[in-house]
Structures are given as structure tokens and as C-alpha cells.
Design a protein around this motif. Structure first.
Motif, short mmCIF file in Angstrom:
data_model
loop_
_atom_site.label_atom_id
_atom_site.label_comp_id
_atom_site.label_asym_id
_atom_site.label_seq_id
_atom_site.Cartn_x
_atom_site.Cartn_y
_atom_site.Cartn_z
N LEU A 225 -37.24 -30.53 -21.15
CA LEU A 225 -36.35 -31.29 -20.28
C LEU A 225 -36.20 -32.70 -20.85
O LEU A 225 -37.19 -33.40 -21.02
CB LEU A 225 -36.92 -31.35 -18.85
CG LEU A 225 -36.09 -32.12 -17.82
CD1 LEU A 225 -34.78 -31.39 -17.55
CD2 LEU A 225 -36.89 -32.27 -16.52
N PRO A 226 -34.99 -33.15 -21.18
CA PRO A 226 -34.82 -34.50 -21.72
C PRO A 226 -35.32 -35.54 -20.74
O PRO A 226 -35.23 -35.36 -19.53
CB PRO A 226 -33.31 -34.61 -21.95
CG PRO A 226 -32.69 -33.54 -21.12
CD PRO A 226 -33.70 -32.44 -21.03
N CYS A 227 -35.85 -36.62 -21.28
CA CYS A 227 -36.55 -37.60 -20.43
C CYS A 227 -36.23 -39.02 -20.86
O CYS A 227 -36.08 -39.32 -22.04
CB CYS A 227 -38.06 -37.35 -20.52
SG CYS A 227 -39.05 -38.42 -19.47
N VAL A 228 -36.16 -39.91 -19.87
CA VAL A 228 -36.10 -41.35 -20.08
C VAL A 228 -37.47 -41.90 -19.69
O VAL A 228 -37.95 -41.64 -18.58
CB VAL A 228 -35.01 -42.01 -19.24
CG1 VAL A 228 -35.00 -43.53 -19.46
CG2 VAL A 228 -33.64 -41.43 -19.55
N ALA A 229 -38.12 -42.65 -20.57
CA ALA A 229 -39.47 -43.13 -20.31
C ALA A 229 -39.61 -44.58 -20.75
O ALA A 229 -38.87 -45.07 -21.61
CB ALA A 229 -40.49 -42.27 -21.05
N ARG B 103 -27.28 -43.70 -18.17
CA ARG B 103 -25.84 -43.61 -18.36
C ARG B 103 -25.51 -42.89 -19.68
O ARG B 103 -24.63 -42.02 -19.72
CB ARG B 103 -25.23 -45.00 -18.35
CG ARG B 103 -23.72 -45.02 -18.54
CD ARG B 103 -23.19 -46.43 -18.73
NE ARG B 103 -23.47 -47.28 -17.57
CZ ARG B 103 -24.33 -48.31 -17.60
NH1 ARG B 103 -25.00 -48.60 -18.73
NH2 ARG B 103 -24.53 -49.04 -16.53
N GLU B 104 -26.20 -43.27 -20.74
CA GLU B 104 -25.93 -42.67 -22.04
C GLU B 104 -26.21 -41.17 -22.04
O GLU B 104 -25.45 -40.39 -22.62
CB GLU B 104 -26.75 -43.37 -23.12
CG GLU B 104 -26.30 -44.79 -23.41
CD GLU B 104 -27.10 -45.44 -24.52
OE1 GLU B 104 -27.91 -44.74 -25.16
OE2 GLU B 104 -26.91 -46.65 -24.74
N LEU B 105 -27.28 -40.77 -21.38
CA LEU B 105 -27.61 -39.34 -21.34
C LEU B 105 -26.65 -38.58 -20.42
O LEU B 105 -26.29 -37.43 -20.70
CB LEU B 105 -29.05 -39.14 -20.87
CG LEU B 105 -30.14 -39.61 -21.85
CD1 LEU B 105 -31.52 -39.24 -21.32
CD2 LEU B 105 -29.93 -39.01 -23.24
N ALA B 106 -26.23 -39.21 -19.33
CA ALA B 106 -25.28 -38.55 -18.42
C ALA B 106 -23.96 -38.27 -19.13
O ALA B 106 -23.33 -37.24 -18.89
CB ALA B 106 -25.05 -39.42 -17.19
N ARG B 107 -23.54 -39.17 -20.00
CA ARG B 107 -22.25 -39.03 -20.67
C ARG B 107 -22.34 -38.27 -21.99
O ARG B 107 -21.31 -38.01 -22.61
CB ARG B 107 -21.68 -40.43 -20.94
CG ARG B 107 -21.27 -41.16 -19.66
CD ARG B 107 -20.86 -42.58 -19.97
NE ARG B 107 -20.30 -43.25 -18.79
CZ ARG B 107 -19.96 -44.53 -18.74
NH1 ARG B 107 -20.12 -45.29 -19.83
NH2 ARG B 107 -19.48 -45.05 -17.64
N CYS C 33 -32.08 -44.18 -27.63
CA CYS C 33 -31.81 -45.29 -26.74
C CYS C 33 -32.61 -46.48 -27.26
O CYS C 33 -33.81 -46.59 -27.00
CB CYS C 33 -32.25 -44.89 -25.33
SG CYS C 33 -31.28 -45.61 -24.04
N ARG C 34 -32.00 -47.32 -28.03
CA ARG C 34 -32.73 -48.39 -28.71
C ARG C 34 -33.04 -49.54 -27.76
O ARG C 34 -32.34 -49.79 -26.79
CB ARG C 34 -31.90 -48.93 -29.88
CG ARG C 34 -31.47 -47.84 -30.85
CD ARG C 34 -32.66 -47.16 -31.46
NE ARG C 34 -32.25 -46.22 -32.49
CZ ARG C 34 -33.09 -45.42 -33.13
NH1 ARG C 34 -34.35 -45.45 -32.83
NH2 ARG C 34 -32.65 -44.59 -34.05
N LEU D 48 -33.04 -49.32 -17.96
CA LEU D 48 -33.23 -47.95 -17.50
C LEU D 48 -31.89 -47.32 -17.14
O LEU D 48 -31.60 -46.18 -17.52
CB LEU D 48 -34.18 -47.93 -16.30
CG LEU D 48 -34.37 -46.58 -15.58
CD1 LEU D 48 -34.86 -45.50 -16.54
CD2 LEU D 48 -35.34 -46.76 -14.41
N ALA D 49 -31.05 -48.06 -16.41
CA ALA D 49 -29.72 -47.55 -16.05
C ALA D 49 -28.89 -47.27 -17.30
O ALA D 49 -28.14 -46.28 -17.35
CB ALA D 49 -29.01 -48.56 -15.16
N ARG D 50 -29.02 -48.13 -18.30
CA ARG D 50 -28.26 -47.93 -19.54
C ARG D 50 -28.64 -46.61 -20.21
O ARG D 50 -27.77 -45.84 -20.65
CB ARG D 50 -28.53 -49.09 -20.50
CG ARG D 50 -27.81 -48.98 -21.84
CD ARG D 50 -28.08 -50.21 -22.70
NE ARG D 50 -29.49 -50.34 -23.03
CZ ARG D 50 -30.06 -49.68 -24.05
NH1 ARG D 50 -29.35 -48.86 -24.80
NH2 ARG D 50 -31.34 -49.86 -24.31
#
Length: 430
Positions: free
Chosen positions: A321-325, A356-360, A420-421, A351-353
Motif C-alpha cells: 500500500l503506497p504510503c506518505v511518512a 496531493r501528488e499521490l492523489a493526482r 516527494c522531495r 504533508l498535504a503536498r
């Protein structure tokens, strides 16, 4: 008579100030791994309302002592520790004198609980101290302040005594192993057993994603302030107008839950944020998680969280499952930009950025999901449990025991991978 017997099934005892098996997956999996390897295992733990004082659960003999966890204040928590220590010392001593153990393993918190194994220790039985958390870091992150610094010195002192008493020390990451070695624990007496996902439960096959009409985020686990869940809610608030299909589910309980409920109400996000405190069996949890599109691990960065590898993050990786951490030292070392999208800890906008990038970008989500297998191929419970069982056997037989991961992560994550740099250098980073 010592615990090193030559005949029969080897007996192993675990002591943990927690409810078993409900709240300590690490203890449960270690105990069951030993049972599967031919050991008899006793677990001494807390007793919750309605629980039997003694029960056999999946081959493990569970001894529940009449003490409950109480975190309403530091004094109450210490009193719970002290009561459990006294009762565990008596019960462990009696059990050992009746049928000697080959090894005893004591899980923190607290560190001083290891001294409950004094009788087996005096009779030649090796004692293992399993440090789930480093108590000085845990205390500093939770309390802080001038008064806490004075108490922290006492906590560091009791950690040193506890590690000196134990024949071997286990912890959960190389970051914390290195910290313990710097504090004086000999390197050949300190090993890592990571809280990797149980690959019998957390598997990518057989779970369906959510429908295309929503973009679902998920977090599961303890709900506490240092885990940054308010940042996730604020990030959703920033994104709801441009991503009206966004939904966040926070599944778990903890002392920060009332604050999150109020924050959700104040930001008008009842439609977008679900706070679910219902207990779900581990066998069902994987399916619940896999129905999301992206997971979030929005930890704040402090002296405690900087060194932990969140179990939930390893479970997300096992499910692909892709993750933002959060970009903490441990997460960046083990995962890096190649396997998760990293944001600056404490920064809801960053975090929102990333969200957003993953949603799009569904291709980027698929890429992260695919690359997360790199972690689970290297770190998985099948391998880790085998190494852990061998460690216990070696100690019980009086052999030199040292579990060292064959492939240690570097302190810096790969920079040549797309991801996500960071938008600016993180304070205090090298």
C-alpha cells in the motif's frame, strides 16, 4: 539446578507489563514462534476486566496477574509498574523453582522489570531484556521540561543497571542498538529483532482497493499527540476543496482522540475524517487497510519517534500500500524516497503536498507499492523469527549469541529516485 536442562522441551518465560495477547503483537509473535520451534512458553502479564487468571492461548500458557495498566498520571503509572514487578517476581520465582526455565525474557516498559528474574538469574539461567522502547527517549518525548530532565537521569541510570543485569539485550532497530552501544552495552550482547509485519496476515493478494469515487487515506494504531494525526486532519482540510473525494480514516484509540474529534468539528471535516475506535481482529485488519488508496504515518519528530520504525509502516509495505511518512532518521534509513513519499515532520502543508501528488498520480502510487517489496523481501517475519529462535536457543545452551542483520540500512536514503522531495533542509539533519 539451573535452567539448562538436557531433556524434554525447553521452557521459556516472558514477562510483560501489558495485556496479552490483545495489546502486544511483538510478544505474541515471539512466544508463538518459540512454541512452533518446540519450546514450552509461559507469559506473565496484566489481567484485564473479565479475563481469566490463567489461559492457554495458541499453545502459550498465559499467567495474568491482578494488576491493571493505569496511565492517568505518572505516579499511577509507576504504582502499576511497582505492583506488577512485585507480583511478577514472586510468580516467576515459584514457576522456575517448580519447573526450571532455560531462558527468561523480560519486555519493557519499565526497564527495571528485568530484575523480576533475579531467582532464575542466580540459578544460572540467561536473562534477555527486550527493549521495545528506549525509556529515556520515551520519557523525554512524553514529558519534557526541567523536572523531567532530573527524573530522566534516574531513568538513564536504571536503564544502565537493567542492561548490565541482562545477559543479552534485544531492541527494535539498528538506530536504537547503536544508541545502547554508545551508552555502554557491549555490541556482542545487543541484537535487533524488528517489529516486521506478520507475512501470514499482511499479504497483498486477496484484498480489494476502494472504488474510484473516493480517494481514501488510512492510519491505524495508537492515537497520541506525537504521532501527528492532527497534521493529517489539517492536511485534509487544506485539500478538501481541490480533492472533494478525499476521505481519511483514523482507526485506533489513545489519549489524543478527544482532541482530534474537537479539531475535526472545528474545521468542519465530519464528512471527510472518520475516527473509528472499534477493535478489529488482526486477521481482518489487513483487508480493512488494503481497502484504502494511500496510508499516512504523520509522526512528529522528537528524540523518541526519530529512532523508531513504525510497525504500521512495515504492515503497509507488506500489503504493498503506497504510503506518505514523516522524514525521520529511522524511516529515511530503512525506506527512503524510493519506497515511501516523505514529508517534513510537523509540516501539515508539506504533508498535504505529498498527498496531493499521490492523489493526482496513480502511476506514482503503483510505483511506490511495487518498490515497497524491497523492504519486505529483506525484512520479513519468516526470516526474523528464525533468527530470534536461534538467538534464544544459543543463550539457553550457553553459546555465544548475537543476532546482527545481514544488510544494515545506510544512514542516508537514495537521492536518485523520483519521489516527494523535501522542500527545504530538515533542521539538524546531516
Amino acid at each position: 539446578m539451573t535452567g539448562r536442562l538436557t531433556g524434554g522441551r525447553p521452557r521459556h518465560c516472558m514477562v510483560v507489563h501489558a495485556y496479552y495477547p490483545l495489546t502486544e503483537t511483538r510478544v505474541q509473535r515471539q512466544a508463538e514462534a518459540l512454541v512452533q520451534a518446540g519450546h514450552d512458553v509461559d507469559v506473565l502479564c496484566l489481567r484485564g476486566p473479565g479475563e481469566a487468571p490463567r489461559e492457554r492461548y495458541r499453545g502459550v500458557e498465559v499467567h495474568r496477574l491482578p494488576v491493571r495498566l493505569d496511565k492517568r498520571s505518572l505516579a499511577r503509572q509507576f504504582w502499576s509498574y511497582a505492583q506488577f514487578f512485585a507480583r511478577a517476581t514472586i510468580r516467576l520465582s515459584r514457576l522456575h523453582l517448580r519447573h526450571p526455565y532455560r531462558a527468561v525474557q523480560v519486555h519493557n516498559l519499565p526497564d527495571f522489570l528485568v530484575f523480576s528474574a533475579i531467582v532464575p538469574k542466580l540459578r544460572g539461567v540467561p536473562v534477555i531484556l527486550d527493549l521495545h522502547d528506549l525509556m529515556p527517549e520515551f520519557f523525554a518525548a512524553r514529558f519534557g521540561g526541567r523536572r523531567a530532565r532530573a527524573i530522566a537521569r534516574v531513568i538513564r541510570w536504571q536503564e544502565r543497571l537493567a542492561c548490565g543485569f541482562a545477559d543479552h539485550v534485544i531492541t527494535v532497530s539498528d538506530h536504537w542498538r547503536n544508541a545502547l552501544i554508545e551508552r555502554g552495552v557491549p555490541s556482542d550482547r545487543c541484537s535487533v529483532v524488528m517489529n516486521v509485519a506478520d507475512d501470514r496476515v499482511f499479504r497483498p493478494n486477496g484484498h480489494s482497493r476502494s472504488d474510484a469515487s473516493t480517494f481514501r487515506l488510512i492510519y491505524h494504531g495508537t492515537v497520541t499527540e506525537r504521532y501527528g494525526l492532527d497534521l493529517a486532519i489539517r492536511a485534509v482540510g487544506r485539500l478538501k476543496d481541490e480533492l472533494p473525494e478525499i476521505r481519511l480514516t483514523i482507526r485506533g484509540t489513545g489519549d489524543h482522540r478527544p482532541t482530534l474529534i474537537e479539531l475535526r468539528r472545528r474545521l468542519g471535516l465530519e464528512k471527510y475524517v472518520e475516527l473509528d475506535d472499534r477493535a478489529v481482529p488482526e486477521t481482518e485488519l489487513a483487508g480493512v487497510i488494503a481497502a484504502a488508496d494511500v496510508a499516512v504515518v504523520p509522526y512528529r519528530n522528537d528524540v523518541f519517534t526519530d529512532g523508531i520504525i513504525p510497525t504500521k509502516l512495515m504492515e503497509y509495505a507488506a500489503l504493498q500500500l503506497p504510503c506518505v511518512a514523516a522524514r525521520t532518521t529511522a524511516i529515511e534509513a530503512y525506506f527512503g524516497d524510493a519506497m515511501v513519499a516523505l514529508f517534513e515532520p510537523g509540516d501539515a502543508e508539506d504533508l498535504a503536498r505529498c498527498i496531493r501528488e499521490l492523489a493526482r498520480n496513480p502511476e506514482r502510487r503503483a510505483e511506490l507499492a511495487r518498490r515497497s517489496r524491497r523492504f519486505t523481501d529483506r525484512y520479513n517475519w519468516q526470516r526474523m523469527s528464525g533468527e530470534y529462535v536461534e538467538l534464544v536457543r544459543s543463550l539457553a545452551e550457553g553459546r555465544r549469541a548475537w543476532l546482527a542483520p545481514s544488510e544494515r540500512p545506510t544512514s542516508r536514503s537514495p537521492r536518485n529516485e523520483p519521489g516527494c522531495r523535501r522542500s527545504r533542509p530538515a533542521p539538524g539533519r546531516r
